[in-house]
Write an enzyme that holds these catalytic residues in place. Structure first.
Site, mmCIF file in Angstrom:
data_model
loop_
_atom_site.group_PDB
_atom_site.id
_atom_site.type_symbol
_atom_site.label_atom_id
_atom_site.label_comp_id
_atom_site.label_asym_id
_atom_site.label_seq_id
_atom_site.Cartn_x
_atom_site.Cartn_y
_atom_site.Cartn_z
ATOM 1 N N ARG A 1 57.079 -23.974 -31.383
ATOM 2 C CA ARG A 1 55.622 -23.834 -31.340
ATOM 3 C C ARG A 1 55.304 -22.430 -31.815
ATOM 4 N NH1 ARG A 1 52.696 -25.206 -25.602
ATOM 5 N NH2 ARG A 1 53.253 -23.053 -25.216
ATOM 6 N N HIS B 1 59.239 -18.821 -24.788
ATOM 7 C CA HIS B 1 58.780 -19.862 -23.863
ATOM 8 C C HIS B 1 59.812 -20.999 -23.832
ATOM 9 C CE1 HIS B 1 55.830 -21.723 -21.332
ATOM 10 N NE2 HIS B 1 55.498 -22.677 -22.172
ATOM 11 N N ARG C 1 56.535 -15.680 -15.423
ATOM 12 C CA ARG C 1 55.162 -16.122 -15.726
ATOM 13 C C ARG C 1 54.848 -17.457 -15.047
ATOM 14 N NH1 ARG C 1 57.195 -15.484 -21.143
ATOM 15 N NH2 ARG C 1 56.852 -17.717 -21.391
ATOM 16 N N ASP D 1 29.518 -40.811 -12.542
ATOM 17 C CA ASP D 1 29.027 -39.966 -11.454
ATOM 18 C C ASP D 1 29.317 -40.515 -10.063
ATOM 19 O OD1 ASP D 1 27.616 -38.524 -13.555
ATOM 20 O OD2 ASP D 1 26.313 -40.281 -13.577
ATOM 21 N N TYR E 1 30.630 -51.689 -12.941
ATOM 22 C CA TYR E 1 30.590 -52.111 -14.345
ATOM 23 C C TYR E 1 31.630 -53.177 -14.673
ATOM 24 C CZ TYR E 1 27.659 -48.087 -15.639
ATOM 25 O OH TYR E 1 26.642 -47.180 -15.754
ATOM 26 N N CYS F 1 32.815 -44.879 -12.289
ATOM 27 C CA CYS F 1 31.693 -44.541 -13.174
ATOM 28 C C CYS F 1 31.696 -43.045 -13.479
ATOM 29 C CB CYS F 1 30.368 -44.919 -12.508
ATOM 30 S SG CYS F 1 30.348 -46.573 -11.806
ATOM 31 N N LYS G 1 45.222 -19.025 -17.113
ATOM 32 C CA LYS G 1 44.540 -19.714 -18.217
ATOM 33 C C LYS G 1 43.842 -20.976 -17.690
ATOM 34 C CE LYS G 1 48.848 -22.141 -19.353
ATOM 35 N NZ LYS G 1 50.035 -22.135 -20.231
#
Ligand SMILES: *Cc1c(COP(=O)(O)O)cnc(C)c1O
Length: 371
Positions: free
Chosen positions: A132, A161, A218, A311, A262, A309, A34
């Protein structure tokens, strides 16, 4: 392709898988892929797992299963979780195992099976303490028996689970294992012919509770080489599958007492070289590393300085470069020479779990698959 990349070492994936297979046999392994295999790339991870003895995959959403089907993967795929009946046609079209978890799902699914003339594979989820997804066995036993007897579909699995298998105190987990074991006996006594896989164990349970293995396990996070949390007492020689790397694209010399990035959160304490790494929080290098992160360059640790930042971020290379130059590899996590910044170290520093660290690495970062 830019210099910021995630390197996915499939040899380490196979190493981790093999450790699991040896420990759990005769139980089999469902590869949990997943969330793009926890950021590693679901199709590529699935292919390596399937080539090495895995014959079942687990995902969280139908679209994740559909992506695998479209890549030609034809083994059973279980979709965990609760999904709106609106998605059921997709499950049928792509032959995904449906998790049944609520009475409200049954009539819409039955109607759809009639309409399509199909008999889908379903798995019954039981809540043994996670609070859950799942039926409450004692309260909904008759309903569960009806699901098993229903001719419109085929029950191929029963699962639950664990909520706390990574905790030092094992009491609650042992209780959940015992409860699942009892449920298995009740079902098997009533339906000795039922050909369904019973499964419960996640990574933490695989490493700690042999009695949690049942028919199948799992693993997710441990396949990718990480323990479930920084506090986990890891005894298994797992190998990290992902390394996150970039390159220095700029070096500039600043005087003492100059602000960096910044909001001027860092001032150079002395004349120093500042290096620029073209990766930021949009790539999965967390902004919380502002003035806290470390990276490896030429096998040595350097501090991340100033605000991370979107990027890019900056590193203080010190007053002498000692050979460091533009184009040098920068390791955000992973190994370089004899140094290693572990994913677990990152997760501990940011008060999270390794799962999140590899999931952070965004879709903008190319995955380089090392086979
Ligand atoms: C994610 C998930 C797993 C794998 O858990 P890990 O802790 O990563 O091993 C197993 N089962 C279910 C139902 C899950 O959602």
């Amino acid at each position: 392709m830019g210099p910021t990349r995630a390197y996915i070492d499939h040899r380490n994936l196979i190493h981790n898988l093999t450790l699991i297979q040896k420990a759990v046999a005769p139980a089999t392994v469902m590869g949990v892929v997943k969330a793009e295999a926890y950021g590693h790339g679901s199709i590529e991870a699935a292919r390596t797992l399937l080539a090495n003895g895995v014959n079942y995959l687990g995902v969280a959403f139908p679209e994740e299963g559909i992506k695998l089907r479209k890549a030609g993967i034809d083994v059973p795929i279980l979709v965990f979780g609760a999904h709106l009946p609106h998605f059921f046609p997709q499950f049928l079209d792509y032959k995904l195992d449906i998790t049944l978890t609520d009475v409200e799902q049954l009539e819409p699914l039955r109607a759809l099976c009639r309409k399509y003339g199909l008999r889908p594979r379903v798995q019954i989820k039981i809540d043994t303490g996670m609070g859950r997804v799942g039926f409450l066995f004692d309260r909904q036993q008759d309903l569960i028996f009806k699901i098993i007897e229903e001719p419109a579909w085929q029950v191929v699995g029963v699962y639950s689970h664990l909520s706390s298998a990574d905790e030092e105190d094992t009491t609650f987990t042992l209780q959940q294992i015992k409860e699942f074991s009892r449920i298995k006996s009740v079902i098997q006594q009533k339906y000795p012919e039922l050909n369904a896989l019973f499964h419960l164990a996640n990574s933490a349970a695989i490493m700690r509770f042999k009695e949690s293995y049942f028919d199948m396990v799992r693993p997710g996070v441990m396949l990718y080489g990480n323990p479930p949390s920084p506090a986990f007492n890891l005894q298994w020689p797992l190998k990290e599958v992902m390394a996150f790397k970039s390159k220095l694209t700029l070096i500039k010399k600043l005087d003492a007492h100059q602000p960096v990035s910044y909001n001027r959160r860092y001032y150079t304490p002395r004349p120093t070289y500042i290096g620029l790494v073209p990766a930021g929080y949009a790539d999965g290098y967390n902004r919380k590393f502002t003035n806290r992160g470390q990276v490896l360059i030429r096998g040595k640790r350097y501090p991340v300085v100033g605000t991370v930042c979107m990027d890019q971020f900056l590193v203080d290379l010190g007053p002498r470069l000692n050979g460091v130059k533009v184009g040098d590899e920068v390791v955000l996590f992973g190994k370089q020479e004899n140094a290693h910044i572990k994913i677990i170290e990152i997760s501990e520093k940011l008060e999270t779990i390794p799962y999140e660290v590899t999931c952070w690495v965004s879709g903008r970062v190319p995955r380089i698959h090392l086979k």
